[in-house]
Write a protein that holds these residues in place. Structure first.
Motif, PDB file in Angstrom:
ATOM      1  N   GLU A 115      -0.974   1.790   6.467  1.00 39.66           N
ATOM      2  CA  GLU A 115      -0.874   0.285   6.159  1.00 39.66           C
ATOM      3  C   GLU A 115      -1.161  -0.421   5.175  1.00 39.66           C
ATOM      4  OE1 GLU A 115      -0.324   1.059  10.525  1.00 39.66           O
ATOM      5  OE2 GLU A 115      -1.747   1.711   9.178  1.00 39.66           O
ATOM      6  N   VAL A 116      -2.389   0.001   4.661  1.00 44.85           N
ATOM      7  CA  VAL A 116      -3.042  -0.798   3.565  1.00 44.85           C
ATOM      8  C   VAL A 116      -2.771  -0.114   2.574  1.00 44.85           C
ATOM      9  CG1 VAL A 116      -5.342  -0.539   2.350  1.00 44.85           C
ATOM     10  CG2 VAL A 116      -5.509  -1.228   5.143  1.00 44.85           C
ATOM     11  N   LEU A 117      -1.941   1.260   2.301  1.00 42.40           N
ATOM     12  CA  LEU A 117      -1.766   1.819   1.368  1.00 42.40           C
ATOM     13  C   LEU A 117       0.028   0.742   0.918  1.00 42.40           C
ATOM     14  CD1 LEU A 117      -2.260   5.461   1.701  1.00 42.40           C
ATOM     15  CD2 LEU A 117      -3.244   3.463   0.398  1.00 42.40           C
ATOM     16  N   LYS A 118       0.249   0.950   1.793  1.00 41.57           N
ATOM     17  CA  LYS A 118       1.643  -0.333   1.810  1.00 41.57           C
ATOM     18  C   LYS A 118       1.120  -0.918   1.148  1.00 41.57           C
ATOM     19  CE  LYS A 118       4.942   2.730   4.988  1.00 41.57           C
ATOM     20  NZ  LYS A 118       5.608   2.565   6.451  1.00 41.57           N
ATOM     21  N   LEU A 119       0.089  -2.150   1.537  1.00 44.26           N
ATOM     22  CA  LEU A 119       0.178  -2.996   1.230  1.00 44.26           C
ATOM     23  C   LEU A 119      -0.471  -3.358  -0.382  1.00 44.26           C
ATOM     24  CD1 LEU A 119      -0.314  -5.760   1.603  1.00 44.26           C
ATOM     25  CD2 LEU A 119      -2.639  -5.187   2.234  1.00 44.26           C
ATOM     26  N   LEU A 120      -0.883  -2.212  -1.115  1.00 45.49           N
ATOM     27  CA  LEU A 120      -1.233  -2.140  -2.450  1.00 45.49           C
ATOM     28  C   LEU A 120      -0.625  -2.051  -3.841  1.00 45.49           C
ATOM     29  CD1 LEU A 120      -4.308   0.773  -1.924  1.00 45.49           C
ATOM     30  CD2 LEU A 120      -4.875  -1.866  -2.395  1.00 45.49           C
ATOM     31  N   PRO A 121       1.187  -2.238  -3.407  1.00 52.50           N
ATOM     32  CA  PRO A 121       1.277  -1.763  -4.535  1.00 52.50           C
ATOM     33  C   PRO A 121       2.017  -3.314  -4.975  1.00 52.50           C
ATOM     34  CG  PRO A 121       2.822  -0.447  -3.678  1.00 52.50           C
ATOM     35  CD  PRO A 121       1.793  -1.039  -2.742  1.00 52.50           C
ATOM     36  N   SER A 122       1.898  -4.693  -3.886  1.00 51.20           N
ATOM     37  CA  SER A 122       1.892  -6.060  -3.665  1.00 51.20           C
ATOM     38  C   SER A 122       0.659  -6.361  -4.393  1.00 51.20           C
ATOM     39  CB  SER A 122       2.622  -6.300  -2.395  1.00 51.20           C
ATOM     40  OG  SER A 122       3.767  -5.388  -1.805  1.00 51.20           O
ATOM     41  N   LEU A 123       0.009  -6.424  -3.994  1.00 49.16           N
ATOM     42  CA  LEU A 123      -1.468  -6.265  -4.204  1.00 49.16           C
ATOM     43  C   LEU A 123      -1.666  -7.166  -5.943  1.00 49.16           C
ATOM     44  CD1 LEU A 123      -3.572  -5.927  -1.218  1.00 49.16           C
ATOM     45  CD2 LEU A 123      -2.887  -7.917  -2.062  1.00 49.16           C
ATOM     46  N   LEU A 124      -1.013  -5.708  -6.470  1.00 49.75           N
ATOM     47  CA  LEU A 124      -1.250  -5.041  -7.636  1.00 49.75           C
ATOM     48  C   LEU A 124      -0.312  -5.607  -8.427  1.00 49.75           C
ATOM     49  CD1 LEU A 124      -2.205  -0.582  -8.103  1.00 49.75           C
ATOM     50  CD2 LEU A 124      -3.382  -2.922  -8.896  1.00 49.75           C
ATOM     51  N   ARG A 125       0.977  -6.368  -7.758  1.00 49.61           N
ATOM     52  CA  ARG A 125       1.927  -7.029  -8.703  1.00 49.61           C
ATOM     53  C   ARG A 125       1.123  -8.385  -8.820  1.00 49.61           C
ATOM     54  NH1 ARG A 125       5.563  -3.782  -5.846  1.00 49.61           N
ATOM     55  NH2 ARG A 125       5.815  -4.670  -4.261  1.00 49.61           N
ATOM     56  N   LEU A 126       0.701  -8.445  -7.451  1.00 45.29           N
ATOM     57  CA  LEU A 126       0.392 -10.207  -7.597  1.00 45.29           C
ATOM     58  C   LEU A 126      -1.417 -10.474  -8.792  1.00 45.29           C
ATOM     59  CD1 LEU A 126       0.248 -11.060  -3.769  1.00 45.29           C
ATOM     60  CD2 LEU A 126       1.105 -12.159  -5.581  1.00 45.29           C
ATOM     61  N   GLY A 127      -0.998  -9.121  -8.911  1.00 45.91           N
ATOM     62  CA  GLY A 127      -2.273  -9.588 -10.007  1.00 45.91           C
ATOM     63  C   GLY A 127      -4.646  -9.415  -9.090  1.00 45.91           C
ATOM     64  N   VAL A 128      -3.926  -9.832  -8.085  1.00 45.80           N
ATOM     65  CA  VAL A 128      -4.770 -10.097  -7.885  1.00 45.80           C
ATOM     66  C   VAL A 128      -6.342  -9.154  -8.120  1.00 45.80           C
ATOM     67  CG1 VAL A 128      -4.381 -11.514  -5.901  1.00 45.80           C
ATOM     68  CG2 VAL A 128      -4.989  -9.158  -5.000  1.00 45.80           C
ATOM     69  N   GLY A 129      -8.074  -9.468  -7.700  1.00 44.59           N
ATOM     70  CA  GLY A 129      -8.917  -8.753  -7.641  1.00 44.59           C
ATOM     71  C   GLY A 129      -8.600  -7.844  -6.894  1.00 44.59           C
ATOM     72  N   ILE A 130      -8.944  -6.562  -6.476  1.00 42.84           N
ATOM     73  CA  ILE A 130      -9.475  -5.938  -4.644  1.00 42.84           C
ATOM     74  C   ILE A 130     -10.527  -5.050  -4.954  1.00 42.84           C
ATOM     75  CG2 ILE A 130      -8.377  -3.527  -3.461  1.00 42.84           C
ATOM     76  CD1 ILE A 130      -5.453  -4.259  -5.436  1.00 42.84           C
ATOM     77  N   ALA A 131     -11.242  -5.123  -3.585  1.00 37.02           N
ATOM     78  CA  ALA A 131     -11.985  -4.375  -3.339  1.00 37.02           C
ATOM     79  C   ALA A 131     -11.869  -3.990  -1.922  1.00 37.02           C
ATOM     80  CB  ALA A 131     -13.668  -5.799  -3.646  1.00 37.02           C
ATOM     81  N   SER A 132     -12.710  -3.186  -2.038  1.00 42.44           N
ATOM     82  CA  SER A 132     -12.627  -1.739  -1.140  1.00 42.44           C
ATOM     83  C   SER A 132     -13.793  -2.162  -0.358  1.00 42.44           C
ATOM     84  CB  SER A 132     -11.703  -1.207  -0.823  1.00 42.44           C
ATOM     85  OG  SER A 132     -12.202  -0.204  -1.711  1.00 42.44           O
ATOM     86  N   ILE A 133     -13.891  -1.950   1.317  1.00 42.81           N
ATOM     87  CA  ILE A 133     -15.287  -1.030   1.877  1.00 42.81           C
ATOM     88  C   ILE A 133     -15.169   0.680   2.665  1.00 42.81           C
ATOM     89  CG2 ILE A 133     -16.888  -1.200   3.481  1.00 42.81           C
ATOM     90  CD1 ILE A 133     -16.519  -4.287   3.120  1.00 42.81           C
ATOM     91  N   THR A 134     -15.322   1.609   2.032  1.00 41.13           N
ATOM     92  CA  THR A 134     -14.564   2.340   2.722  1.00 41.13           C
ATOM     93  C   THR A 134     -15.768   3.645   2.272  1.00 41.13           C
ATOM     94  OG1 THR A 134     -12.973   4.416   2.466  1.00 41.13           O
ATOM     95  CG2 THR A 134     -13.773   3.347   0.245  1.00 41.13           C
ATOM     96  N   SER A 135     -15.426   4.966   3.178  1.00 39.09           N
ATOM     97  CA  SER A 135     -16.439   5.765   3.357  1.00 39.09           C
ATOM     98  C   SER A 135     -15.779   6.843   2.668  1.00 39.09           C
ATOM     99  CB  SER A 135     -16.674   6.485   5.004  1.00 39.09           C
ATOM    100  OG  SER A 135     -15.703   7.187   5.088  1.00 39.09           O
ATOM    101  N   ASN A 136     -14.907   6.589   2.046  1.00 37.91           N
ATOM    102  CA  ASN A 136     -14.325   7.466   1.318  1.00 37.91           C
ATOM    103  C   ASN A 136     -14.048   7.026  -0.623  1.00 37.91           C
ATOM    104  OD1 ASN A 136     -12.759   9.354  -0.091  1.00 37.91           O
ATOM    105  ND2 ASN A 136     -10.742   9.833   1.364  1.00 37.91           N
ATOM    106  N   GLY A 137     -15.130   7.523  -1.301  1.00 35.92           N
ATOM    107  CA  GLY A 137     -14.472   6.817  -3.005  1.00 35.92           C
ATOM    108  C   GLY A 137     -14.002   7.521  -3.589  1.00 35.92           C
ATOM    109  N   GLY A 138     -12.969   8.760  -2.666  1.00 38.65           N
ATOM    110  CA  GLY A 138     -12.208   9.676  -3.411  1.00 38.65           C
ATOM    111  C   GLY A 138     -11.274   9.282  -3.566  1.00 38.65           C
ATOM    112  N   SER A 139     -10.663   8.125  -1.919  1.00 39.10           N
ATOM    113  CA  SER A 139      -9.017   8.003  -1.390  1.00 39.10           C
ATOM    114  C   SER A 139      -8.619   7.325  -2.626  1.00 39.10           C
ATOM    115  CB  SER A 139     -10.076   6.846  -0.118  1.00 39.10           C
ATOM    116  OG  SER A 139      -9.608   6.065  -0.483  1.00 39.10           O
TER     117      SER A 139
END
Length: 333
Positions: A115-139
């Motif tokens: 669900e998160v990955l599906k959201l990313l393209p729309s967020l990138l098109r909006l031009g918002v800053g994206i930050a994340s908290i994850t255990s997988n730095g290569g994700s």
């Protein structure tokens, strides 16, 4: 962990050992974060937030979504405008709540939540800053993030099955608190501002000042006022007292107790109590506090002195009266 009939089951162990396993896994994950966290990354993210007018939008799925709600609430309560949104709701129209000025902070332990990955393209098109908290730095989530706050799980989740989110959610929560702490320090967030944002409950009550609760329009009589004048002022003021003033200078106060003592003295000395002046009846140098004194400290003084009100001063001038009922109403006591 043993596998039986195609399903995973926890190894037979004492509940106390299972609990200790959670504590150990979480502690080791926190130790790893303490050893490897990047202050420069936090500073860069905080500078980004301070330099923008937008809000911090939190999102995540499942347990990460619940932690996202808590982080959002902490940020909002410490002066950083924030709200939480579910990724699925965002994909079905709630993206309209997000503007180009906003920053989206996404929580996902794996960094590969569908669900998160599906959201990313729309967020990138909006031009918002994206930050994340994850255990997988290569994700893929980490790769798409301008700021990625990672953590390690050296002993896994600590769950007897090592499936249920346990240590990971604690580390996500910790990162959220680190972000809030940096933001508070960077913006000079104060106790006064904290009290403004927490007007109800014990937290807000503990930070209230006497100036916020006192009666600014308090009863007063001149020093040559009669007993009847003093009683009228006390009745009208509804505080069980009146101040005695010489112009704007406080000379003393008259309480119910002062009236009783004056009447007893008049009877003993065969005096007419109606002829007594306010100055003759009053208690000089009444107990007082400064207007910047915390209401909690004022409550302690009232209780220790066994009195029901205090004169609040602003420098040498009487600024108001704080009554014990005001403290009770604000849940300070």
């Amino acid at each position: 962990m043993t596998q039986r009939s195609g399903s995973f089951q926890a190894e037979a162990q004492a509940p106390s050992l299972a609990a200790l396993q959670v504590i150990t896994a979480t502690r080791r994950a926190m130790e790893a974060l303490e050893a490897h966290w990047d202050p420069a990354l936090l500073e860069a993210f905080t500078d980004h937030l301070v330099g923008r007018r937008g809000r911090v939008v939190l999102t995540g799925v499942g347990k990460s979504g619940l932690i996202a709600q808590k982080i959002s609430a902490t940020l909002a309560s410490t002066g950083c405008p924030s709200f939480c949104i579910h990724p699925t709701d965002a994909l079905h129209g709630d993206l309209g709540m997000i503007t180009a000025q906003d920053t989206v902070l996404i929580l996902s332990n794996s960094g590969e939540t569908e669900e998160v990955l599906k959201l990313l393209p729309s967020l990138l098109r909006l031009g918002v800053g994206i930050a994340s908290i994850t255990s997988n730095g290569g994700s893929r989530l980490a790769t798409a993030s301008a700021w990625c706050f990672t953590y390690e799980l050296p002993d896994g989740e600590g769950c007897p099955l090592n499936f249920a989110p346990m240590a990971s959610t604690t580390l996500q929560l910790l990162w959220g608190d680190l972000l809030a702490a940096y933001f508070m320090t960077r913006t000079g967030f104060t106790l006064e501002r904290f009290a403004q944002l927490h007007p109800a409950g014990n937290l807000g009550a503990r930070l209230l000042k006497t100036s916020e609760l006192m009666h600014r329009d308090f009863p007063r009589v001149p020093k040559d006022a009669t007993l009847v004048d003093a009683l009228a002022a006390m009745t009208g003021g509804k505080l069980g007292m009146t101040t005695v003033m010489d112009g704007e200078t406080l000379l003393g106060i008259i309480s119910d107790g002062d009236i009783r003592r004056a009447l007893e003295k008049a009877q003993r000395e065969n005096l007419n109590p109606l002829g007594l002046s306010a100055q003759a009846i009053m208690t000089a140098n009444p107990v007082s506090v400064e207007s910047k004194t915390l209401a909690q400290e004022a409550a302690r003084i009232l209780e220790s002195r066994k009195i029901t009100f205090l004169v609040v001063k602003d420098g040498d001038q009487a600024a108001g009266i704080l009554h014990i009922h005001d403290l009770l109403g604000a849940k300070v006591i």
